[in-house]
Design an enzyme around this catalytic site. Structure first.
Site, PDB file in Angstrom:
ATOM      1  N   LYS A  35       0.829  -1.209   0.000  1.00 30.01           N
ATOM      2  CA  LYS A  35       0.000   0.000   0.000  1.00 30.01           C
ATOM      3  C   LYS A  35       0.864   1.260   0.000  1.00 30.01           C
ATOM      4  O   LYS A  35       0.567   2.237   0.665  1.00 30.01           O
ATOM      5  CB  LYS A  35      -0.939  -0.017   1.201  1.00 30.01           C
ATOM      6  N   CYS A  36       1.913   1.230  -0.778  1.00 31.22           N
ATOM      7  CA  CYS A  36       2.903   2.302  -0.849  1.00 31.22           C
ATOM      8  C   CYS A  36       2.853   2.932  -2.237  1.00 31.22           C
ATOM      9  O   CYS A  36       2.504   2.266  -3.214  1.00 31.22           O
ATOM     10  CB  CYS A  36       4.288   1.689  -0.586  1.00 31.22           C
ATOM     11  N   GLY A  37       3.216   4.188  -2.320  1.00 37.48           N
ATOM     12  CA  GLY A  37       3.318   4.826  -3.625  1.00 37.48           C
ATOM     13  C   GLY A  37       4.327   4.151  -4.536  1.00 37.48           C
ATOM     14  O   GLY A  37       4.259   4.278  -5.757  1.00 37.48           O
ATOM     15  N   LEU A  38       5.255   3.405  -3.949  1.00 41.32           N
ATOM     16  CA  LEU A  38       6.276   2.702  -4.734  1.00 41.32           C
ATOM     17  C   LEU A  38       5.881   1.260  -5.067  1.00 41.32           C
ATOM     18  O   LEU A  38       6.630   0.561  -5.750  1.00 41.32           O
ATOM     19  CB  LEU A  38       7.604   2.699  -3.968  1.00 41.32           C
ATOM     20  N   THR A  39       4.708   0.820  -4.613  1.00 43.61           N
ATOM     21  CA  THR A  39       4.265  -0.559  -4.840  1.00 43.61           C
ATOM     22  C   THR A  39       4.330  -0.970  -6.312  1.00 43.61           C
ATOM     23  O   THR A  39       4.661  -2.128  -6.598  1.00 43.61           O
ATOM     24  CB  THR A  39       2.856  -0.776  -4.249  1.00 43.61           C
TER      25      THR A  39
END
Length: 181
Positions: A35-39
Site C-alpha cells: 500500500k505504498c506509492g512505490l508498490t
C-alpha cells in the site's frame, strides 16, 4: 561482520531458509509493501527477475510494515496481493521489521555491511518531510523498496535508495556486472 549466509530466515509460507540456500547467485534483497506509492515497483522487479533468473539471479522480497503502516496484511494476504496484481514469482519472506530496534537480523547485517545508499536520498527525505513524516538516517533503511545487491560471493556490493526503480540503468548495470563475474 556477520556472515549473511547463516542468518535464519522464514519464507512467507513459514518454511525455514537462509541465504546459504541461494549461494553462488546474485541477489537483490528488497523490503516491499502493498500500500505504498512505490508498490508499482513490484512490476519492474518481476521483469528484472524474469530477465536474469536463468543467469543465477534472484530477487528476495521482504514485506515490512515499518513505514506508514503500508504493509498491514497477513503473509497470506501479501502473497495473494503480489500474485494477483503483479504476477510475482520471486521468493517472498515472512513480514518482519527492517528498521529500528526490532529489525530482523538480516537487515541489521545488511545495513551494517553497507551503511549508505545510492540514488535520490535527500530528495526522498525532503518529500517525506513534506508529508509530515520524520525520515530515517543512514544506516537505517529509508523506506519501502530499498534494495541491497549481494554478489555471488555473498558480500553486499551495492545499496539503492527506494526511489531507484528496478529499470534504472545504474541498478541494471550493477546486477549485470555481478552476473558477469
Amino acid at each position: 561482520m556477520t556472515d549473511l549466509s547463516t542468518i535464519p530466515l522464514t519464507r512467507i509460507d513459514g518454511a525455514a531458509d537462509t541465504l546459504a540456500r541461494h549461494a553462488s547467485k546474485v541477489l537483490l534483497i528488497v523490503n516491499v509493501a502493498s500500500k505504498c506509492g512505490l508498490t508499482p515497483q513490484y512490476e519492474g522487479l518481476e521483469v528484472l527477475y524474469k530477465a536474469h533468473k536463468d543467469e543465477g539471479f534472484e530477487i528476495l522480497g521482504f514485506p515490512a510494515n515499518d513505514f506508514g503502516a503500508q504493509e498491514p496484511g497477513s503473509n497470506e494476504e501479501i502473497v495473494e496481493f503480489c500474485q494477483l496484481n503483479f504476477g510475482v514469482s520471486f521468493p517472498l519472506f515472512a513480514k518482519a521489521d527492517v528498521t529500528g530496534a526490532d529489525k530482523q537480523p538480516l537487515y541489521a547485517a545488511l545495513t551494517e555491511a553497507y551503511p549508505t545508499k545510492t540514488g535520490p536520498v535527500e530528495e526522498f527525505r525532503e518529500k517525506l518531510r513534506g508529508y509530515g513524516m520524520t525520515p530515517t538516517e543512514d544506516p537505517e533503511v529509508l523506506w519501502n523498496f530499498e534494495k541491497f545487491l549481494i554478489g555471488r560471493d555473498g558480500s553486499v556490493v551495492a545499496r539503492f535508495a527506494p526511489g531507484v526503480a528496478p529499470d534504472d540503468a545504474g541498478l541494471i548495470a550493477a546486477v549485470e556486472a555481478e552476473l558477469a563475474k
